[in-house]
Design a protein around this motif. Sequence first.
Motif, PDB file in Angstrom:
ATOM      1  N   ALA A 187      -2.973   0.052 -10.375  1.00 52.14           N
ATOM      2  CA  ALA A 187      -4.216   0.610  -9.930  1.00 52.14           C
ATOM      3  C   ALA A 187      -5.600   0.083 -10.912  1.00 52.14           C
ATOM      4  N   PRO A 188      -5.180   0.443 -12.197  1.00 53.12           N
ATOM      5  CA  PRO A 188      -6.324   0.308 -13.161  1.00 53.12           C
ATOM      6  C   PRO A 188      -6.946  -1.457 -13.091  1.00 53.12           C
ATOM      7  N   GLU A 189      -5.842  -2.141 -12.798  1.00 51.26           N
ATOM      8  CA  GLU A 189      -6.034  -3.675 -12.831  1.00 51.26           C
ATOM      9  C   GLU A 189      -7.104  -3.895 -11.702  1.00 51.26           C
ATOM     10  N   PHE A 190      -7.371  -3.261 -10.622  1.00 52.62           N
ATOM     11  CA  PHE A 190      -8.146  -3.506  -9.560  1.00 52.62           C
ATOM     12  C   PHE A 190      -9.372  -2.566  -9.415  1.00 52.62           C
ATOM     13  N   ALA A 191      -9.564  -1.870 -10.465  1.00 49.74           N
ATOM     14  CA  ALA A 191     -10.733  -1.078 -10.212  1.00 49.74           C
ATOM     15  C   ALA A 191     -12.019  -1.681 -10.276  1.00 49.74           C
ATOM     16  N   THR A 199       2.611   7.806  -8.856  1.00 51.78           N
ATOM     17  CA  THR A 199       2.070   7.822 -10.232  1.00 51.78           C
ATOM     18  C   THR A 199       2.227   6.581 -10.859  1.00 51.78           C
ATOM     19  N   ASP A 200       3.490   5.708 -11.015  1.00 52.76           N
ATOM     20  CA  ASP A 200       3.609   4.504 -11.743  1.00 52.76           C
ATOM     21  C   ASP A 200       2.721   3.391 -10.779  1.00 52.76           C
ATOM     22  N   PHE A 201       2.393   3.395  -9.746  1.00 52.22           N
ATOM     23  CA  PHE A 201       1.211   2.439  -9.162  1.00 52.22           C
ATOM     24  C   PHE A 201       0.141   3.016  -9.612  1.00 52.22           C
ATOM     25  N   MET A 202      -0.366   4.168  -9.848  1.00 54.43           N
ATOM     26  CA  MET A 202      -1.717   4.450 -10.195  1.00 54.43           C
ATOM     27  C   MET A 202      -1.842   4.310 -11.704  1.00 54.43           C
ATOM     28  N   THR A 203      -0.870   4.469 -12.478  1.00 52.65           N
ATOM     29  CA  THR A 203      -1.067   4.321 -13.752  1.00 52.65           C
ATOM     30  C   THR A 203      -0.906   2.712 -14.466  1.00 52.65           C
ATOM     31  N   ALA A 204       0.080   1.848 -13.633  1.00 57.30           N
ATOM     32  CA  ALA A 204       0.337   0.688 -14.190  1.00 57.30           C
ATOM     33  C   ALA A 204      -0.318  -0.388 -13.389  1.00 57.30           C
ATOM     34  N   ALA A 257       5.643  -6.150   2.708  1.00 58.81           N
ATOM     35  CA  ALA A 257       5.821  -5.018   1.755  1.00 58.81           C
ATOM     36  C   ALA A 257       5.372  -5.377   0.398  1.00 58.81           C
ATOM     37  N   LEU A 258       5.046  -4.768  -0.705  1.00 56.11           N
ATOM     38  CA  LEU A 258       4.840  -4.889  -2.056  1.00 56.11           C
ATOM     39  C   LEU A 258       6.086  -4.445  -2.724  1.00 56.11           C
ATOM     40  N   VAL A 259       6.888  -5.202  -3.224  1.00 61.45           N
ATOM     41  CA  VAL A 259       8.132  -4.889  -3.628  1.00 61.45           C
ATOM     42  C   VAL A 259       8.652  -5.557  -5.047  1.00 61.45           C
ATOM     43  N   GLY A 260       8.991  -4.743  -6.120  1.00 61.03           N
ATOM     44  CA  GLY A 260       9.294  -4.854  -7.232  1.00 61.03           C
ATOM     45  C   GLY A 260       8.742  -3.922  -8.680  1.00 61.03           C
ATOM     46  N   ASP A 261       8.668  -4.592  -9.756  1.00 58.72           N
ATOM     47  CA  ASP A 261       8.115  -3.905 -10.714  1.00 58.72           C
ATOM     48  C   ASP A 261       6.669  -3.861 -10.752  1.00 58.72           C
ATOM     49  N   ALA A 262       6.093  -3.238 -11.652  1.00 60.55           N
ATOM     50  CA  ALA A 262       4.417  -3.155 -11.704  1.00 60.55           C
ATOM     51  C   ALA A 262       3.941  -4.381 -11.757  1.00 60.55           C
ATOM     52  N   GLU A 263       4.159  -5.445 -12.674  1.00 59.30           N
ATOM     53  CA  GLU A 263       3.667  -6.494 -13.087  1.00 59.30           C
ATOM     54  C   GLU A 263       3.977  -7.490 -11.708  1.00 59.30           C
TER      55      GLU A 263
END
Length: 103
Positions: free
Chosen positions: A99-103, A92-97, A51-57
């Motif tokens: 997803a933009p890094e991978f766009a 929302t947290d995923f998409m704002t913090a 899984a992906l687990v943790g804070d945004a970073e």
Amino acid sequence: QRRHMPRTVLVFINDDPAQAREEARDALSNYWRALEGTLDEEKVRRATNNALVGDAETIAAQMRERFDPQDRLMLWFDFNNHDSKRVMKNMTDFMTAIAPEFA
């Protein structure tokens, strides 16, 4: 081609990485307990590692390390979580913090 088959990934995001790990462990423990009637700690550990687990970073780093840029991900935010407000916040947290890094 990679883009034709999405990779299914559970996401447990929280500003507190320890809380994210606890949420992941609880959800996956309940899943395996229901599936098999007993709890196998090794299966929970392996599932948590997938899984992906943790804070945004931390999640962004996990994604860079584990997935090819051509991978398409199908993300599950509601696995064993019936708190719709929390699920929406996680998305929302995923998409704002992240997803933009991978766009």
